[in-house]
Design an enzyme around this catalytic site. Structure first.
Site, PDB file in Angstrom:
ATOM      1  N   CYS A 134       0.836  -1.203   0.000  1.00  0.00           N
ATOM      2  CA  CYS A 134       0.000   0.000   0.000  1.00  0.00           C
ATOM      3  C   CYS A 134       0.873   1.256   0.000  1.00  0.00           C
ATOM      4  O   CYS A 134       1.397   1.651   1.036  1.00  0.00           O
ATOM      5  CB  CYS A 134      -0.926  -0.015   1.216  1.00  0.00           C
ATOM      6  SG  CYS A 134      -1.925   1.482   1.353  1.00  0.00           S
ATOM      7  N   CYS A 137      -0.358   4.112   2.166  1.00  0.00           N
ATOM      8  CA  CYS A 137      -0.129   3.912   3.603  1.00  0.00           C
ATOM      9  C   CYS A 137       1.335   4.172   3.963  1.00  0.00           C
ATOM     10  O   CYS A 137       1.637   4.810   4.961  1.00  0.00           O
ATOM     11  CB  CYS A 137      -0.438   2.483   4.039  1.00  0.00           C
ATOM     12  SG  CYS A 137      -1.892   1.751   3.337  1.00  0.00           S
ATOM     13  N   ASP A 138       2.239   3.642   3.174  1.00  0.00           N
ATOM     14  CA  ASP A 138       3.643   3.567   3.596  1.00  0.00           C
ATOM     15  C   ASP A 138       4.616   4.409   2.775  1.00  0.00           C
ATOM     16  O   ASP A 138       5.792   4.510   3.129  1.00  0.00           O
ATOM     17  CB  ASP A 138       4.107   2.102   3.554  1.00  0.00           C
ATOM     18  CG  ASP A 138       3.290   1.228   4.502  1.00  0.00           C
ATOM     19  OD1 ASP A 138       2.901   1.733   5.565  1.00  0.00           O
ATOM     20  OD2 ASP A 138       3.038   0.059   4.174  1.00  0.00           O
TER      21      ASP A 138
END
Ligand code: NDP
Length: 312
Positions: A134, A137-138
């Site tokens: 993701c 997300c990261d």
């Protein structure tokens, strides 16, 4: 057979948010946690884009808070995996892997989606240490660093484009000699000076002392000119598709070709009265914790209205 007014299947942001709303509306919700209690966020590290946490929050902590909030309003949380559903007529029946079958007036399907991985042992070894599925997300942790994105579809192109706004360099590892993505997405990555598309490349393994420092790649695998070499990277992003966890519901609800449950417009209504789908299992587009939470909220409100309207 146990009778439940509001049955929620899944314990990601969609399931727990549905439980919070259903609990506060006195629907006596019962939530089954499923395969991965807490859902996909339990395998991420820091979540920095969920509103309300100015300093960010660890994925598992966020899920623990959501769980407690759902419990506070009376949700009965159980650990079992749904293995069979009969949504032919109300009350609907769902069977779990502990052998129990329950019947329910309303069902909220919030079983999520599972990111596909290549199946390399190193993906597990470096989970949370440079391997991610993701970018949203990261990606932030790879500012000015070098990353590789695996895949050649729209998701991979989107992830690579997103990462190019943060990282110094983005490689795309594409196994075919062409991208599968839509034309516009292809153009976007091919014209981006920070993205280098490596066609006919497969990842074979990762290496690094305390996290990912590089990837072993093979070019033109199986051809006479097959070539093996290492690429120095800090982050390895999988974007080879997601599998929505909808298999047991497929005989009853409409799904698209990938298996995402199709709902009516922006609503979580599946077309079966009293059966709703929320979160990633019904969302091929956004797949964010906050959008999942929002759809869980909508599903619980719909369930409440349905129960009220049918005097259940
Ligand atoms: P896709 O199935 O479209 O693409 C998956 C990609 O991963 C392909 O390039 C595929 O290669 C590659 N791949 C799969 N398995 C492996 C493997 N084992 N090793 C190496 N590469 C692999 O998935 P997406 O998630 O990209 O997209 C899913 C759907 O969602 C699509 O319909 C897409 O159009 C849509 N979507 C739309 C978006 C938008 O419109 N903005 C954004 C994101 C997704 P190969 O081509 O060789 O099979």
């Amino acid at each position: 057979m146990e009778h439940i007014r509001c049955l929620i299947i899944g314990s990601g942001p969609a399931g727990y948010t549905a439980a919070i709303y259903a609990g506060r509306a006195n629907l006596s919700p019962v939530l089954y946690e499923g395969i991965q209690p807490g859902g996909q966020l339990t395998i991420t590290t820091e979540v920095e884009n969920f509103p309300g946490y100015p300093e960010g929050v660890a994925g598992p902590d966020l899920m623990e808070d959501l769980r407690k909030q759902a419990e506070r309003f009376g949700t009965d949380i159980r650990s079992a995996i749904a293995v069979k559903a009969d949504l032919g007529e109300r009350p609907y029946q769902v069977t779990f892997d502990d052998g129990n079958t329950v019947e329910a007036d309303t069902v909220i399907i919030a079983t999520g989606a599972t990111a596909k991985y290549l199946g390399l042992a190193d993906e597990k070894k470096y989970a949370g240490m440079g391997v991610s599925a993701c970018a949203t997300c990261d990606g932030f942790f790879y500012r000015k660093k070098t990353v590789a994105v695996v895949g050649g579809g729209d998701t991979a192109c989107e992830e690579a484009s997103y990462l190019s706004g943060l990282a110094a360099k983005v490689y795309m590892l594409v196994r075919k000699p062409f991208l599968r993505a839509s034309k516009i997405m292809q153009e976007r990555v091919l014209e981006n000076p920070k993205i280098e598309v490596l066609f006919e490349h497969n990842a074979e393994g990762l290496f690094g002392e305390n996290g990912v420092e590089g990837v072993h790649v093979v070019k033109r695998k199986g051809e006479p000119d097959e070539q093996h070499y290492d690429l120095a990277i800090d982050g390895f992003f999988l974007a080879i598709g997601h599998k929505p966890n909808s298999d047991i519901f497929k005989p009853w609800v409409k799904t698209d070709e990938t298996g995402y449950i199709m709902t009516e417009g922006d609503s979580p209504r599946t077309g079966i009265p009293g059966v709703f789908a929320a979160g990633d299992v019904a969302d091929p587009h956004y797949r964010q914790a906050i959008t999942a939470a929002a759809s869980g909220c909508k599903a619980a409100i719909e369930a409440e209205r349905y129960l009220l309207g049918n005097k259940l």
